[in-house]
Structures are given as C-alpha cells and as structure tokens.
Scaffold this motif. Structure first.
Motif, PDB file in Angstrom:
ATOM      1  N   ASP A 150       0.808  -1.227   0.000  1.00 12.86           N
ATOM      2  CA  ASP A 150       0.000   0.000   0.000  1.00 12.86           C
ATOM      3  C   ASP A 150       0.839   1.272   0.000  1.00 12.86           C
ATOM      4  OD1 ASP A 150      -2.152  -1.727   0.180  1.00 12.86           O
ATOM      5  OD2 ASP A 150      -2.248  -1.591   2.368  1.00 12.86           O
ATOM      6  N   ASN A 151       2.169   1.134  -0.207  1.00  8.41           N
ATOM      7  CA  ASN A 151       3.069   2.300  -0.162  1.00  8.41           C
ATOM      8  C   ASN A 151       2.956   3.023   1.178  1.00  8.41           C
ATOM      9  OD1 ASN A 151       5.060   3.941  -1.351  1.00  8.41           O
ATOM     10  ND2 ASN A 151       3.549   5.455  -1.991  1.00  8.41           N
ATOM     11  N   GLY A 152       2.838   2.241   2.242  1.00  5.81           N
ATOM     12  CA  GLY A 152       2.682   2.803   3.580  1.00  5.81           C
ATOM     13  C   GLY A 152       3.987   3.227   4.212  1.00  5.81           C
ATOM     14  N   HIS A 153       3.871   3.993   5.298  1.00  2.71           N
ATOM     15  CA  HIS A 153       5.038   4.554   5.993  1.00  2.71           C
ATOM     16  C   HIS A 153       5.241   3.868   7.346  1.00  2.71           C
ATOM     17  CE1 HIS A 153       4.528   7.772   3.041  1.00  2.71           C
ATOM     18  NE2 HIS A 153       5.699   8.254   3.409  1.00  2.71           N
ATOM     19  N   LEU A 154       6.475   3.455   7.594  1.00  2.00           N
ATOM     20  CA  LEU A 154       6.891   2.958   8.900  1.00  2.00           C
ATOM     21  C   LEU A 154       7.859   3.955   9.511  1.00  2.00           C
ATOM     22  CD1 LEU A 154       7.115   0.635  11.064  1.00  2.00           C
ATOM     23  CD2 LEU A 154       9.103  -0.171   9.752  1.00  2.00           C
ATOM     24  N   VAL A 155       7.572   4.408  10.721  1.00  2.00           N
ATOM     25  CA  VAL A 155       8.509   5.240  11.474  1.00  2.00           C
ATOM     26  C   VAL A 155       9.128   4.369  12.556  1.00  2.00           C
ATOM     27  CG1 VAL A 155       8.760   7.165  13.081  1.00  2.00           C
ATOM     28  CG2 VAL A 155       7.383   7.438  11.007  1.00  2.00           C
ATOM     29  N   HIS A 240       2.022   5.110   9.198  1.00  2.00           N
ATOM     30  CA  HIS A 240       0.909   4.183   9.339  1.00  2.00           C
ATOM     31  C   HIS A 240       1.185   3.182  10.453  1.00  2.00           C
ATOM     32  CE1 HIS A 240       0.542   5.591   5.092  1.00  2.00           C
ATOM     33  NE2 HIS A 240      -0.726   5.703   5.471  1.00  2.00           N
ATOM     34  N   ASP A 241       2.475   2.960  10.704  1.00  2.00           N
ATOM     35  CA  ASP A 241       2.903   2.090  11.803  1.00  2.00           C
ATOM     36  C   ASP A 241       4.173   2.661  12.408  1.00  2.00           C
ATOM     37  OD1 ASP A 241       1.308  -0.721  11.837  1.00  2.00           O
ATOM     38  OD2 ASP A 241       1.438   0.034   9.781  1.00  2.00           O
ATOM     39  N   VAL A 242       4.397   2.340  13.687  1.00  9.32           N
ATOM     40  CA  VAL A 242       5.571   2.819  14.418  1.00  9.32           C
ATOM     41  C   VAL A 242       6.217   1.633  15.128  1.00  9.32           C
ATOM     42  CG1 VAL A 242       6.397   4.305  16.289  1.00  9.32           C
ATOM     43  CG2 VAL A 242       4.566   5.105  14.777  1.00  9.32           C
ATOM     44  N   LEU A 243       7.534   1.531  15.008  1.00 12.07           N
ATOM     45  CA  LEU A 243       8.294   0.518  15.748  1.00 12.07           C
ATOM     46  C   LEU A 243       9.135   1.212  16.808  1.00 12.07           C
ATOM     47  CD1 LEU A 243       9.416  -2.441  16.085  1.00 12.07           C
ATOM     48  CD2 LEU A 243      11.283  -1.708  14.598  1.00 12.07           C
ATOM     49  N   ALA A 244       8.965   0.817  18.062  1.00  7.36           N
ATOM     50  CA  ALA A 244       9.811   1.317  19.142  1.00  7.36           C
ATOM     51  C   ALA A 244      11.027   0.404  19.242  1.00  7.36           C
ATOM     52  CB  ALA A 244       9.048   1.332  20.459  1.00  7.36           C
ATOM     53  N   ALA A 245      12.189   0.919  18.852  1.00 11.20           N
ATOM     54  CA  ALA A 245      13.438   0.150  18.884  1.00 11.20           C
ATOM     55  C   ALA A 245      14.478   0.937  19.666  1.00 11.20           C
ATOM     56  CB  ALA A 245      13.922  -0.144  17.464  1.00 11.20           C
TER      57      ALA A 245
END
Length: 426
Positions: A150-155, A240-245
C-alpha cells in the motif's frame, strides 16, 4: 557432587535456557531438569526475528532451538506459558503463575530482556509495535508486507541494530521508512561517529530517511490507527505504523524480589555474577541477556569491569557455561563479546568492546567505500579494544586473538592488507 536425586531448574525459555538444559544432559546429569518458559512457544533463537524470518526468507519452524519432541526425549520437563512469579532462595523454591511450587537444588536465571517502551501519548494505538518475541515478529512481518503493498510509511524510533535491521526488511517489502534517532549517527553508542555514518549512508542509498538529534514526543492517531508522529524539534512525519526500537532492559524483577545483587541501571543493569556465572546466592546462576559478568578482554582489563551482553553468541555460550558450573565443574566464562548483523548486501561481525570515549583512534584496512574492510578500535596505548569486519570473512579468530594479546599494535601495520593479522600477534 551432583546426583540423580537433584532438581535443576532453569527460568527462561530462550536460547541460553535451552542450551543450558541441553548441556546438563550432554554432561551426564541424570536428575530432574525443569525449564520454565513464560511464552507458549518452545525455546527459539532471536536473530531470525529481525533477519531471515522477518524478511520472509525463513519459515517459522526454523527459529526453534530444538524440535519440540526433543524435550521429552531428553527428559526435560517443560512449563510453557507459565511465568515464574516468586523466588525464595532460603526455601529454594520457585512459584509459577498458576500457583505451582517447584523446589530446586540449583537454579539458573535466563530471564533475558524486554523492549523499552516509549513513554509518550499514542502508544496504545494499534499500529505501535515492538520486536522481541516470535509473536512480535509474526505480526510485524504481516505489517511490513501490507505497508509495501500500500506504499505505507513505517517510522522507527531508534537507530540501533534492531531498528536498522527492521528498516532493511521494510524496504525489501517496499515500505517507506523514516528513522528518528536522538544521536547524531546510527549505532552511535556502539560504533561511534566514525563508523556510524557508514550505516547511515547504506540505508539512505536504499531510500531510508533519517531524522537525527530528535525524539518522538507523540504518536498521532484517529479511530485507533496511527496517522503521524511528532518530534521534540517540532517536526511531524507521516506514519501508518511505528516501531519502538529504543533498546532493551534486563528482566531482573525475580532476582530483585529474591534479594540477589544487581548492577546499577546506569552501568547497564542486570544480575551481578562472577566468572562462573554464579550470583550472590551460591545455588543460583544467571546467563544470557540478564547476566552482568566480569569483562576480561585482556590481562589489562580492570578486574571490576562488568558487562551485560544482549547478543546471540552470549546466550549460545553462556547457557552451557552456567550449566557446567551448576554441575560443579571449574568454569571461567571470559568470552570476548561478539555480534553480527545483516542489512541489505552488507554483513558484519564485531568483536570486543569499545564504547565512545574508551578509544583513541579507529584504523581501517580494506576498501571502506566498497564496504569491504576491517575496522580496528585502538586504545591510547595502542592496544586493540575491538574489531569489526564488514563483508570480509574468516577473520574473527585473529581479531579476537589480537584483542586477547593486549599487545600495542602499529596503526600502519593494522591498516596494511599485505600484513596478515596473525603476523601481528606477539
């Protein structure tokens, strides 16, 4: 002396715990071995969670340390999906979440670590993720595939090893990726500014955007879904989604409740152990991510130096070492810290310990521009503190031998690819 009437209990169903159980049997222990796992899955290895499995190149079954049937064959008593909630060193008992009370003769704490949480508004939204457990990787694998379609964004909050490996996986699926990092380069606390920039360039070449010198202050959402993130410098990034790393914290609650000696959080935290991985209680041992063991790189390393290592090799080797110590064998766990990473077409291995401020210079041999080189971190006295080989293989052993030697090294000889590393050994 150990006999068949004794019970050895292992709390923690990761690689360290599983390899400890295996070692107890291979060393001839015939007593009860009880392995307590707070997850419902059988013990598994963690590197595939951010590498091959997350990329879709490995199947789920490939992550497990042993086939499920192995535990019954080896007479390992498994308690899956049961956390240990109370430890009584005086009575030598462990109580599980369902009330089961287990009496032990020797106990190994291999409780690992847990991801640090973002303490900002919006973390309860459906699109906020962590990556530590197999269930996390399963979910994230589907998320990355969906973002790619979907050409989505991950931060990603944090440019450490997990953040960068997930970024590489996300780009392989076609997702848009932005990494927010407080430090001026990726991996700043591990590699320093000299080599951290190399990984920034690598990811930029693959379309990753970086926002350095900033922290997330809010995850913005609507109807339970993530829409964007905001940072402390006033910027806003679509997401669209976030990863806490942002790192991991040792799971020391059980040890703390039992009164075992811990290492201060400012010094890395963890359960304090001696060179035999024995805690302050002579019948309790600790291994893997949770253990803060004496660091012995060479004879010149200060004796009171402790280090907690959160990498695969430490679990792989620490679990068996603790098992042998539990059996009464003479154990001195002094392995040089080692870890590896794969990102795009770059593979690397790192040996040693050289945080920023501990070294005087970084020397490279090979072609840094082509990312085929070895980096050496030297102390002010010329001793080798750490080495990292990037797309150069079969050199870990001589690098670790040079670290062990404690001998001063000439930077020119280290940088010269015509000089074999073995020739620099005293």
């Amino acid at each position: 002396m150990v006999d068949a009437h004794q019970t050895f209990v292992i709390v923690g169903g990761g690689l360290a715990g599983a390899k400890a159980a295996e070692t107890l049997r291979s060393e001839g222990f015939t007593g009860r071995v009880i392995l307590i796992c707070d997850e419902r899955d059988h013990p598994y290895e963690r590197p595939p969670l951010s590498k091959g499995y997350l990329l879709g190149k490995e199947e789920r079954d490939s992550v497990f340390v042993h086939e499920p049937a192995w535990y019954a064959q080896a007479q390992i008593e498994l308690h899956l999906g049961q956390p240990a909630v109370h430890l009584d060193p005086e009575a030598k008992t462990v109580r599980l979440g369902d009330g089961t009370l287990i009496v032990y003769d020797r106990l190994l704490l291999a409780t690992g670590a847990e991801p640090r949480r973002l303490d900002i508004p919006g973390t309860g939204l459906a699109g906020v993720h962590h990556l530590r457990r197999l269930a996390h990787a399963e979910r994230l694998r589907g998320v990355l595939a969906s973002l790619g379609r979907d050409n989505g964004h991950l931060v990603i909050a944090g440019a450490g090893w997990i953040g960068l490996e997930v970024a590489a996986a996300a780009r392989s699926y076609g997702a848009e990726v932005t990494i927010v990092e407080a430090a001026p380069t990726p991996l700043h606390g591990v590699l320093g500014p000299e080599l951290g920039g190399l990984f920034a360039d690598l990811h930029r070449e693959h379309g990753v955007r970086f926002h350095f010198g900033a922290r997330l202050t809010e995850i913005v959402g609507q109807d339970g879904m993530v829409l964007a993130v905001r940072t402390d410098d006033g910027e806003e990034h679509p997401a669209h989604d976030v990863l806490a790393a942002i790192g991991a914290a040792p799971r020391t609650a059980l040890a703390d409740q039992a009164g075992l000696d811990l290492v201060d959080r400012a010094a890395g935290g963890g359960i304090a152990v001696d060179s035999a991985l024995r805690t302050s209680d002579p019948y309790i041992y600790a291994a893997g991510d949770v253990a803060a063991a004496p660091l012995s790189l060479s004879e010149d390393t200060p004796q009171d130096t402790r280090l907690r290592v959160e990498h695969w090799a430490n679990a792989l080797n620490g679990g068996p070492a603790a098992a042998r110590a539990m059996l009464g064998q003479d154990v001195s766990y002094d392995r040089i810290p080692y870890f590896f990473s794969d990102q795009y077409d770059v593979g690397m291995e790192y040996s040693g310990y050289a945080p920023p401020g501990s070294y005087a210079q970084v020397v490279c041999r090979g072609d840094v521009a082509k990312r085929e080189f070895i980096a050496f971190w030297l102390g002010a006295d010329g001793r080798l503190l750490a080495g990292m080989n990037v797309n150069v293989w079969d050199v870990v052993e001589p690098i670790q031998q040079l670290i062990r030697s404690g001998a001063p090294l000439a930077p020119g000889a280290l940088a010269d690819p015509e000089v074999p590393l073995a020739a620099l050994l005293p």
